[in-house]
Design an enzyme around this catalytic site. Structure first.
Site, mmCIF file in Angstrom:
data_model
loop_
_atom_site.group_PDB
_atom_site.id
_atom_site.type_symbol
_atom_site.label_atom_id
_atom_site.label_comp_id
_atom_site.label_asym_id
_atom_site.label_seq_id
_atom_site.Cartn_x
_atom_site.Cartn_y
_atom_site.Cartn_z
ATOM 1 N N HIS A 151 -56.780 49.460 -19.156
ATOM 2 C CA HIS A 151 -55.651 50.411 -19.146
ATOM 3 C C HIS A 151 -56.055 51.730 -18.487
ATOM 4 O O HIS A 151 -55.250 52.365 -17.804
ATOM 5 C CB HIS A 151 -55.201 50.724 -20.580
ATOM 6 C CG HIS A 151 -54.126 49.813 -21.094
ATOM 7 N ND1 HIS A 151 -52.905 49.660 -20.488
ATOM 8 C CD2 HIS A 151 -54.080 49.023 -22.193
ATOM 9 C CE1 HIS A 151 -52.159 48.804 -21.176
ATOM 10 N NE2 HIS A 151 -52.846 48.404 -22.213
ATOM 11 N N CYS A 163 -49.538 42.960 -25.021
ATOM 12 C CA CYS A 163 -49.765 44.391 -24.812
ATOM 13 C C CYS A 163 -48.575 45.160 -25.357
ATOM 14 O O CYS A 163 -47.423 44.775 -25.118
ATOM 15 C CB CYS A 163 -49.928 44.663 -23.308
ATOM 16 S SG CYS A 163 -50.158 46.403 -22.912
ATOM 17 N N HIS A 222 -59.460 44.898 -22.499
ATOM 18 C CA HIS A 222 -58.027 45.196 -22.330
ATOM 19 C C HIS A 222 -57.787 46.708 -22.320
ATOM 20 O O HIS A 222 -57.076 47.224 -21.451
ATOM 21 C CB HIS A 222 -57.251 44.517 -23.474
ATOM 22 C CG HIS A 222 -55.771 44.724 -23.445
ATOM 23 N ND1 HIS A 222 -54.866 43.684 -23.302
ATOM 24 C CD2 HIS A 222 -55.015 45.842 -23.561
ATOM 25 C CE1 HIS A 222 -53.634 44.174 -23.313
ATOM 26 N NE2 HIS A 222 -53.694 45.483 -23.480
ATOM 27 N N GLU A 223 -58.401 47.417 -23.270
ATOM 28 C CA GLU A 223 -58.151 48.866 -23.376
ATOM 29 C C GLU A 223 -58.823 49.637 -22.234
ATOM 30 O O GLU A 223 -58.233 50.580 -21.693
ATOM 31 C CB GLU A 223 -58.623 49.398 -24.735
ATOM 32 C CG GLU A 223 -57.923 48.770 -25.942
ATOM 33 C CD GLU A 223 -56.411 48.754 -25.836
ATOM 34 O OE1 GLU A 223 -55.830 49.674 -25.236
ATOM 35 O OE2 GLU A 223 -55.801 47.785 -26.339
HETATM 36 ZN ZN ZN Z 1 -52.230 46.989 -23.570
#
Ligand code: ZN
Length: 214
Positions: free
Chosen positions: A172, A126, A168-169
């Site tokens: 966030h 990341c 993953h995004e």
């Molecule tokens: Zn990330």
């Protein structure tokens, strides 16, 4: 929707960020902005400002370099992320990880759900946690819903590495970092990754470091 001509506080913040040319500064783990749920995008940035912000995210993602970047990673708590992966990897890596090229996309208010039972575990990193990577078991296939940057509805199934990127995004935007889902014993420095764990799958790392794979 913003209904007056007044700029919203978030618009002011974005204008300030865009006042300087070049890539935006990326926020590192430890900043609370990475740990809060981001606000749904609902017109807080007028279309021209949104377009400039998206372009700045794209430039910043390329410069890093990375394959995805979420607005909170530049200090903006809005549910917006960009993804793009030219996937410059050897064929054996492409096959093992499903790392196929992913064209540039803007995800607005994204949400995902698993499409099927299958899980895939690979090392990932990341931009907000520089220098480290860890193995994360994720849904192999997800259904992503939300909008694009023009407000058009998105409802699409992602597989392989692009499925990993969108999870993953989107995480966030919920204040979740990949480390929250990672196998702690897999944590490896970039140096260890380059020296020891460049194999297409994390099987050797799992055996040597002592963690399970799905
Ligand atoms: Zn990330």
């Amino acid at each position: 929707m913003a209904t007056s001509n007044e700029r919203t506080p978030l618009a002011e913040r974005v204008e300030q960020l865009l006042a300087e040319d070049g890539p935006l500064a990326i926020v590192a783990a430890g900043d609370p902005v990475l740990r809060r749920a981001a606000e749904p995008f609902d017109g807080q940035l007028e279309p021209a400002l949104l377009a400039r912000f998206v372009e700045a995210l794209r430039v910043t993602m390329h410069a890093a370099p990375g394959v995805g970047l979420a607005a909170p990673q530049v200090g903006v708590p809005l549910r917006i992320a960009v993804i793009e992966d030219p996937a410059p990897v050897p064929q054996e890596v492409r096959i093992a990880r499903g790392r196929v090229p992913q064209p540039f996309r803007v995800l607005v208010n994204p949400a995902y759900e698993p499409a099927g039972e299958s899980r895939a575990a690979f090392f990932e990193g990341c931009l907000s946690v520089p220098g480290w990577q860890a193995v994360v078991a994720r849904h192999a296939e997800v259904r992503l819903t939300g909008q694009d940057e023009h407000g058009r509805a998105v409802d699409e199934v992602f597989t392989g590495w692009p499925a990993r990127i969108v999870q993953h995004e989107t995480d966030h935007l919920d204040g979740t970092l990949y480390l929250d889902r990672a196998e702690p014993r897999s944590l490896s420095s970039d140096e260890a990754m380059a020296r020891r764990w460049a194999q297409p799958t994390p099987a050797a790392a799992a055996a040597a470091l002592g963690f399970d794979l799905p």
